[in-house]
Design an enzyme around this catalytic site. Sequence first.
Site, PDB file in Angstrom:
ATOM      1  N   HIS A   1     -46.931   1.192   9.498  1.00  0.00           N
ATOM      2  CA  HIS A   1     -47.686   2.603   9.120  1.00  0.00           C
ATOM      3  C   HIS A   1     -47.746   3.340  10.123  1.00  0.00           C
ATOM      4  O   HIS A   1     -47.940   3.344  11.271  1.00  0.00           O
ATOM      5  CB  HIS A   1     -49.343   2.199   9.038  1.00  0.00           C
ATOM      6  CG  HIS A   1     -50.365   3.419   8.677  1.00  0.00           C
ATOM      7  ND1 HIS A   1     -49.990   4.099   7.376  1.00  0.00           N
ATOM      8  CD2 HIS A   1     -50.989   4.229   9.396  1.00  0.00           C
ATOM      9  CE1 HIS A   1     -50.704   5.262   7.449  1.00  0.00           C
ATOM     10  NE2 HIS A   1     -51.337   5.240   8.579  1.00  0.00           N
TER      11      HIS A   1
ATOM     12  N   GLU B   1       0.820  -1.119  -0.112  1.00  0.00           N
ATOM     13  CA  GLU B   1       0.032  -0.121   0.002  1.00  0.00           C
ATOM     14  C   GLU B   1       0.711   1.163   0.159  1.00  0.00           C
ATOM     15  O   GLU B   1       1.849   1.240   0.885  1.00  0.00           O
ATOM     16  CB  GLU B   1      -0.855   0.109   1.294  1.00  0.00           C
ATOM     17  CG  GLU B   1      -1.640   1.350   1.444  1.00  0.00           C
ATOM     18  CD  GLU B   1      -2.753   1.699   0.236  1.00  0.00           C
ATOM     19  OE1 GLU B   1      -3.453   1.139  -0.063  1.00  0.00           O
ATOM     20  OE2 GLU B   1      -2.422   2.621  -0.394  1.00  0.00           O
TER      21      GLU B   1
ATOM     22  N   THR C   1      -9.371   4.306  -0.653  1.00  0.00           N
ATOM     23  CA  THR C   1     -10.208   5.593  -0.908  1.00  0.00           C
ATOM     24  C   THR C   1     -11.183   5.818   0.051  1.00  0.00           C
ATOM     25  O   THR C   1     -11.615   7.061   0.364  1.00  0.00           O
ATOM     26  CB  THR C   1     -10.551   5.529  -2.491  1.00  0.00           C
ATOM     27  OG1 THR C   1      -9.430   5.362  -3.217  1.00  0.00           O
ATOM     28  CG2 THR C   1     -11.114   6.867  -2.679  1.00  0.00           C
ATOM     29  N   CYS C   2     -12.109   4.995   0.094  1.00  0.00           N
ATOM     30  CA  CYS C   2     -13.376   4.943   1.048  1.00  0.00           C
ATOM     31  C   CYS C   2     -13.168   5.827   2.218  1.00  0.00           C
ATOM     32  O   CYS C   2     -13.645   6.473   2.698  1.00  0.00           O
ATOM     33  CB  CYS C   2     -14.211   3.491   0.940  1.00  0.00           C
ATOM     34  SG  CYS C   2     -15.816   3.682   1.828  1.00  0.00           S
TER      35      CYS C   2
ATOM     36  N   GLY D   1      -6.502   1.349   4.365  1.00  0.00           N
ATOM     37  CA  GLY D   1      -7.895   1.626   4.070  1.00  0.00           C
ATOM     38  C   GLY D   1      -8.483   1.826   2.842  1.00  0.00           C
ATOM     39  O   GLY D   1      -9.863   1.851   2.753  1.00  0.00           O
TER      40      GLY D   1
HETATM   41  C1  LIG Z   1     -15.144  11.583  -2.548  1.00  0.00           C
HETATM   42  C2  LIG Z   1     -15.838  10.243  -2.908  1.00  0.00           C
HETATM   43  C3  LIG Z   1     -16.830   9.820  -2.171  1.00  0.00           C
HETATM   44  C4  LIG Z   1     -17.406   8.452  -2.519  1.00  0.00           C
HETATM   45  N1  LIG Z   1     -18.748   8.222  -1.737  1.00  0.00           N
HETATM   46  C5  LIG Z   1     -18.994   6.731  -2.024  1.00  0.00           C
HETATM   47  C6  LIG Z   1     -20.290   6.286  -1.211  1.00  0.00           C
HETATM   48  O1  LIG Z   1     -20.758   7.176  -0.725  1.00  0.00           O
HETATM   49  N2  LIG Z   1     -20.460   5.174  -1.621  1.00  0.00           N
HETATM   50  C7  LIG Z   1     -19.698   4.301  -2.199  1.00  0.00           C
HETATM   51  O2  LIG Z   1     -20.032   3.007  -2.368  1.00  0.00           O
HETATM   52  N3  LIG Z   1     -18.374   4.583  -2.650  1.00  0.00           N
HETATM   53  C8  LIG Z   1     -18.071   5.875  -2.572  1.00  0.00           C
HETATM   54  N4  LIG Z   1     -16.820   6.330  -3.546  1.00  0.00           N
HETATM   55  C9  LIG Z   1     -16.234   5.306  -4.063  1.00  0.00           C
HETATM   56  C10 LIG Z   1     -15.366   4.062  -3.246  1.00  0.00           C
HETATM   57  O3  LIG Z   1     -14.409   5.334  -2.435  1.00  0.00           O
HETATM   58  C11 LIG Z   1     -14.531   3.361  -4.265  1.00  0.00           C
HETATM   59  O4  LIG Z   1     -15.584   2.611  -4.645  1.00  0.00           O
HETATM   60  C12 LIG Z   1     -13.779   2.297  -3.065  1.00  0.00           C
HETATM   61  O5  LIG Z   1     -12.830   3.014  -2.423  1.00  0.00           O
HETATM   62  C13 LIG Z   1     -12.929   1.339  -4.023  1.00  0.00           C
HETATM   63  O6  LIG Z   1     -12.629   0.421  -3.244  1.00  0.00           O
HETATM   64  P1  LIG Z   1     -10.959  -0.540  -3.998  1.00  0.00           P
HETATM   65  O7  LIG Z   1     -10.599  -1.218  -2.858  1.00  0.00           O
HETATM   66  O8  LIG Z   1     -11.074  -0.741  -5.441  1.00  0.00           O
HETATM   67  O9  LIG Z   1      -9.978   0.659  -4.218  1.00  0.00           O
HETATM   68  P2  LIG Z   1      -9.244   1.964  -3.274  1.00  0.00           P
HETATM   69  O10 LIG Z   1      -9.959   2.137  -2.034  1.00  0.00           O
HETATM   70  O11 LIG Z   1      -9.232   3.087  -3.969  1.00  0.00           O
HETATM   71  O12 LIG Z   1      -7.931   1.289  -2.577  1.00  0.00           O
HETATM   72  C14 LIG Z   1      -7.085   1.356  -3.708  1.00  0.00           C
HETATM   73  C15 LIG Z   1      -5.647   1.097  -2.958  1.00  0.00           C
HETATM   74  O13 LIG Z   1      -4.646   0.977  -3.744  1.00  0.00           O
HETATM   75  C16 LIG Z   1      -3.436   2.006  -3.466  1.00  0.00           C
HETATM   76  N5  LIG Z   1      -2.515   1.794  -4.641  1.00  0.00           N
HETATM   77  C17 LIG Z   1      -2.887   2.121  -5.893  1.00  0.00           C
HETATM   78  N6  LIG Z   1      -1.642   1.848  -6.799  1.00  0.00           N
HETATM   79  C18 LIG Z   1      -0.872   1.413  -5.997  1.00  0.00           C
HETATM   80  C19 LIG Z   1       0.144   0.971  -6.277  1.00  0.00           C
HETATM   81  N7  LIG Z   1       1.062   0.816  -7.239  1.00  0.00           N
HETATM   82  N8  LIG Z   1       1.295   0.491  -5.157  1.00  0.00           N
HETATM   83  C20 LIG Z   1       0.601   0.267  -3.809  1.00  0.00           C
HETATM   84  N9  LIG Z   1      -0.579   0.762  -3.483  1.00  0.00           N
HETATM   85  C21 LIG Z   1      -1.294   1.154  -4.630  1.00  0.00           C
HETATM   86  C22 LIG Z   1      -4.138   3.190  -3.124  1.00  0.00           C
HETATM   87  O14 LIG Z   1      -3.284   3.990  -2.484  1.00  0.00           O
HETATM   88  C23 LIG Z   1      -5.369   2.805  -2.623  1.00  0.00           C
HETATM   89  O15 LIG Z   1      -5.183   2.863  -1.251  1.00  0.00           O
HETATM   90  C24 LIG Z   1     -16.418   7.684  -3.205  1.00  0.00           C
HETATM   91  C25 LIG Z   1     -15.385   8.021  -3.759  1.00  0.00           C
HETATM   92  C26 LIG Z   1     -14.883   9.278  -3.764  1.00  0.00           C
HETATM   93  C27 LIG Z   1     -13.651   9.679  -4.344  1.00  0.00           C
END
Ligand SMILES: Cc1cc2nc3c(=O)[nH]c(=O)nc-3n(C[C@H](O)[C@H](O)[C@H](O)COP(=O)(O)OP(=O)(O)OC[C@H]3O[C@@H](n4cnc5c(N)ncnc54)[C@H](O)[C@@H]3O)c2cc1C
Length: 474
Positions: free
Chosen positions: A451, A32, A39-40, A37
């Site tokens: 209701h 990481e 983006t979420c 944790g």
């Molecule tokens: C402002 C905003 C609001 C949101 N609100 C909602 C919501 O209300 N409800 C909802 O369902 N979804 C929401 N989302 C979307 C949600 O955040 C994502 O769908 C979710 O986080 C995706 O999870 P993931 O595990 O696929 O990726 P991510 O959570 O993005 O995790 C990917 C991780 O990989 C790491 N990474 C990337 N490249 C590399 C690399 N080369 N080497 C090492 N680490 C790396 C990153 O640092 C990151 O921590 C929102 C997104 C944003 C931007």
Amino acid sequence: MEEYDFLVIGSGSGLDVANAAANQGQSVAIVEKGRLGGTCLNRGCIPSKQLLYHADVLKTIERADEFHIDATVEDVDIAEIVREVTEDVHSSSDAIERGLASSDRHDLYKAEARFVDERTIELADGDHDGERLTADTVLVAAGTRPAVPPIDGLEAVDYLTSREALQLESPPDHLIIVGGGYIAAELGHFFGTFGSDVSIVGRRPHLLPDADAAVAAEFTERYADRFDVYTGYEATAVVESGDAITLEARPFPEPGGNAANDVETVSVTGDELLVAAGRVPNTDTLNVEAAGIETDAAGFVETDAYLRTTADGVWALGDVVGEYLLKHNANHEARTVARNLFGEDLEPVDYSAMPFAVFGSPAVAGVGLTEQELRESDREYATRTYRYEETARGSAMKAEGFVKPIIDLKGEILGCHIIGPGASDLIQEVVVAMTAGSGTVRDIRDSVHIHPALSEVVQRAVSGQFTRGDGHDH
Ligand SMILES: Cc1cc2nc3c(=O)[nH]c(=O)nc-3n(C[C@H](O)[C@H](O)[C@H](O)COP(=O)(O)OP(=O)(O)OC[C@H]3O[C@@H](n4cnc5c(N)ncnc54)[C@H](O)[C@@H]3O)c2cc1C
């Protein structure tokens, strides 16, 4: 070179599979580059929804006079709100990091990963610069980042993406937002409620263009009452001069539609610019070609129905796959990958009832097919719209909005679209009916509803006469 049974790139939903692998007794590496944790937790769902709840509280107070209650807001400490939210998400992220660091079943590498070969990555940054790791199974769960649209002059402007916007400790006087999707809508609601003038520039004819057209139209109208909304416009150029940022936008023709010749180029000036114009996958920085992982034209990882990539032993999930960019989808895919890796039989990922919600004002939620998708597919359907105001609870709340179920001619639920208070909760019973019930409106119709609760708006919506897509009663 360290060798593992299982390696995951990205600590969002990928962590769920890493934990499942560790529970199987496998040696596990987690790579990481950012906060634990994903983006979420750190810059997505959690901080945005915590902040938005504050906006909802303020909006409720502002509406008090509709209920003959005289309420005045003396002060709002935005800086403190933002600090509290940031501290909360940091402490959750730190707890995940401590848990992994103290676990003898996981090795955590805080570094950026890059493929150099099949199932082999090289680390950059941090204490592990230049180290290589390999594993029998690799999971790509590296997510997305904000897209930067081609706007002349943008690189010279100090603009915000959602990441920085969630950290702003004072609302801008005038926020210009490029983008008409849910992130734009939610952040517009937040800053607009706390005093910013907001201008939203979106290319499509409506905000929330992926929602059902009737919902998107009502949402756009309601936002246009609150903000300056320029839908059907494409941002083309931007300049910053002193404290002022001026954005130029020109009419954006819909594919196959007419260019809006009678509409002129617009120019909007504000003091902050938020770019919320979609997300791009992090596959480019991962050098996925070196591992034989194919991507589509937009860079999202190609997978089969079981979430295997084109490279042997490499799986992918979540935003980087690009099916639905939502956390509950990433978690759902993580369950599928864990089951397929450690269960008896391979099972395809089931996307049949994937809901979404927009925590704006008004709120929106939906699941399944939209009416415009059904029209395009020539499939027979029937639909019906029921307004909140027609239920006892909706009337008590002076709520505005509607529920719009769409069914096939045998009553199977094809989709349901909601605009109004509690939309993200109300949609859930439709999801349950589609997933775990008979899949027809009978599941909802025949269940006793409290209701006078708001859920009656969903029950009533599916209980009356529907109108067929061709205009006849059904
Ligand atoms: C402002 C905003 C609001 C949101 N609100 C909602 C919501 O209300 N409800 C909802 O369902 N979804 C929401 N989302 C979307 C949600 O955040 C994502 O769908 C979710 O986080 C995706 O999870 P993931 O595990 O696929 O990726 P991510 O959570 O993005 O995790 C990917 C991780 O990989 C790491 N990474 C990337 N490249 C590399 C690399 N080369 N080497 C090492 N680490 C790396 C990153 O640092 C990151 O921590 C929102 C997104 C944003 C931007």
